[in-house]
Design an enzyme around this catalytic site. Structure first.
Site, PDB file in Angstrom:
ATOM      1  N   THR A 182     -32.621 -30.021 -80.054  1.00 31.89           N
ATOM      2  CA  THR A 182     -33.794 -29.670 -79.447  1.00 31.89           C
ATOM      3  C   THR A 182     -34.101 -28.326 -80.143  1.00 31.89           C
ATOM      4  O   THR A 182     -35.215 -28.287 -80.956  1.00 31.89           O
ATOM      5  CB  THR A 182     -33.444 -29.427 -77.866  1.00 31.89           C
ATOM      6  N   LYS A 208     -25.091 -30.673 -81.050  1.00 33.01           N
ATOM      7  CA  LYS A 208     -26.136 -29.889 -80.999  1.00 33.01           C
ATOM      8  C   LYS A 208     -25.942 -28.783 -79.800  1.00 33.01           C
ATOM      9  O   LYS A 208     -24.968 -28.974 -79.040  1.00 33.01           O
ATOM     10  CB  LYS A 208     -27.532 -30.826 -80.363  1.00 33.01           C
ATOM     11  N   THR A 219     -23.910 -25.875 -73.424  1.00 34.14           N
ATOM     12  CA  THR A 219     -25.038 -26.776 -73.197  1.00 34.14           C
ATOM     13  C   THR A 219     -25.038 -27.503 -74.734  1.00 34.14           C
ATOM     14  O   THR A 219     -25.705 -26.989 -75.584  1.00 34.14           O
ATOM     15  CB  THR A 219     -26.329 -26.037 -73.112  1.00 34.14           C
ATOM     16  N   GLU A 304     -30.263 -18.907 -79.886  1.00 33.73           N
ATOM     17  CA  GLU A 304     -31.934 -18.628 -80.054  1.00 33.73           C
ATOM     18  C   GLU A 304     -32.051 -17.465 -80.451  1.00 33.73           C
ATOM     19  O   GLU A 304     -32.088 -16.493 -79.430  1.00 33.73           O
ATOM     20  CB  GLU A 304     -32.560 -19.397 -78.787  1.00 33.73           C
ATOM     21  N   ASN A 432     -36.939 -18.717 -74.858  1.00 39.33           N
ATOM     22  CA  ASN A 432     -36.912 -19.348 -73.579  1.00 39.33           C
ATOM     23  C   ASN A 432     -37.927 -19.038 -72.555  1.00 39.33           C
ATOM     24  O   ASN A 432     -37.900 -19.866 -71.551  1.00 39.33           O
ATOM     25  CB  ASN A 432     -35.662 -18.655 -72.962  1.00 39.33           C
TER      26      ASN A 432
END
Length: 437
Positions: A182, A208, A219, A304, A432
């Protein structure tokens, strides 16, 4: 992290960082050899990944992986959340988790918080994959990642399953990897060779994860394959122990996902059997442990917007207190922003440690004020809760490294834990805030 840093190398290609064992915190075992990423899957496995228009980007978003062995052995671990996604529920409740033949995975939709419809949609796609692959539905595990509350586009999934089933290849792991990503900035994929006393086996993985990661799993989707032959109890034991030392030990933002899934599948096609309580089991376990710990650190490094990562090591005399302190430091926005900017403001670490033990029950474990020692990259800055003289220039250089280690000592002895975590950046907020828009 930015491309071209001193640990992970150039990330602009989107491929896996080289070498795979690039972090000082996960050295390569002597009996493990890293293979070229294009080496393909171990004997007995095929995989594929296709674009089925689930993700607006047009990138691959449906993956299939199959073990062609007539009697595969497998093991699984799932998220601990109280709100598990439909694919987790279906896999956990309907699958033969010790004898899986296949995996159906997708990105672009988590199929979480979707109620009865989500469960029905997951079951439909499981059945379709089973039919396409010629196996029983209970032999197909599911993995989904993407936006929560979105309904699974079943028609797109069915088309993707059909297309992927016709493209299964022994070297299809790269396409499968792309189909599960993702917001990942780079691949988290491994191709290893493991020397055992009884012979040589292969160990591969596709993983991932970049955000919504907490030190209680993460996650993530992680699929591991080996051509070694393991008994079901051995596979389950090794996966469980290694998950606790890897994915359970990493944090990006302290958020527990709805979709966490880790699977180990064994084809036995090498003819090398890993007997319980043998030297082979120990060596295979060491290889699996190094593999999963490296993937966990890769996820943290790919947090991220991350620029730096850290390891906090906490020792003391109370196991629960040690764990609470490690997690509080790893998830502290103040600690994480200081890490991002290479700010040697170690007072934030002391604050987080004390805050974690502020409850009355916790104060019973340690005296107040807390006699805590703190070292950063081997430079001691605090002793028994008080600042001590240290080389400030050396500390400033230490916290500017790509990997930074904090060592905390609390009163007492006997307990120890660690957590790997990433910094907190402006880009994390941007990614986000705009995730669904």
């Amino acid at each position: 992290m930015s491309a071209g840093n001193d640990v992970w190398g150039d990330r602009t290609s989107g491929g896996p960082p080289r070498p795979f064992f690039g972090s000082r915190w996960t050295p390569r075992p002597a009996h493990v050899r890293e293979l070229d990423p294009g080496s393909g899957l171990p004997a007995g496995f095929r995989a594929a990944g296709v674009a089925a228009a689930i993700k607006p980007s047009g990138n691959p978003d449906v993956g299939l992986l199959i073990c062609d062995s007539p009697q595969p052995v497998s093991a699984a671990r799932f998220t601990a959340t109280a709100t598990p996604a439909a694919p987790v529920l279906v896999s956990r409740e309907r699958c033969r988790l010790d004898a899986l033949h296949a995996v159906l995975a997708n990105s672009g939709c988590a199929n979480a918080a979707t109620g009865r419809r989500g469960l029905d949609d997951a079951a439909k796609t499981q059945g379709a994959a089973a039919m396409a692959l010629g196996v029983a539905p209970e032999e197909v595990a599911l993995g989904s990642t993407g936006g929560i509350s979105w309904y699974l586009p079943v028609d797109s999934m069915l088309k993707g399953i059909l297309a992927a089933s016709s493209q299964l290849r022994p070297d299809g792991d790269a396409a499968f990897q792309q189909a599960i990503q993702t917001t990942d900035a780079f691949e988290k994929r491994a191709n290893l060779e493991v020397e055992l006393a009884s012979g040589t086996v292969r160990l591969t993985a596709q993983c991932k994860g970049a955000g919504m990661i907490s030190p209680n799993f993460a996650t993530m989707l992680c699929f591991v394959q080996t051509d070694a032959a393991l008994a079901p109890d051995t596979a389950d034991l090794l996966l469980g122990v290694c998950v606790k030392r890897s994915f359970d030990r990493c944090s990006v933002d302290g958020q527990l996902s709805t979709n966490d899934t880790a699977l180990l599948m064994c084809s036995g096609a090498s003819g090398v059997s890993v007997a319980p309580e043998s030297e082979d089991e120990l060596r295979f376990g060491e290889a699996l442990d190094a593999l999963l710990r490296t993937l966990a650190i890769m996820m943290v490094a790919d947090g991220e917007g991350a620029r730096r990562i850290a390891r906090v090591l906490v020792r003391g005399g109370h196991a629960e207190g040690v764990e609470m302190v490690a997690r509080a430091i790893a998830n502290s926005p103040l600690v994480k922003t200081a890490l991002h900017s290479a700010d040697p403001n170690w007072g934030r670490i002391i604050q987080a440690a004390g805050g974690a033990l502020s409850a009355p029950a916790a104060r019973d474990w340690f005296a107040t004020p807390l006699a805590v020692d703190l070292s950063i990259e081997g430079i001691q800055v605090c002793s028994a809760g008080a600042a001590i003289s240290h080389d400030e220039d050396a500390l400033a250089q230490a916290v500017a490294r790509t990997e930074v280690e904090y060592e905390i000592t609390l009163p007492g002895e006997g307990a120890e834990t660690e957590v790997f975590f990433s910094d907190l950046s402006h880009e994390y907020v941007t990614v986000n805030a705009d995730y669904t828009t």
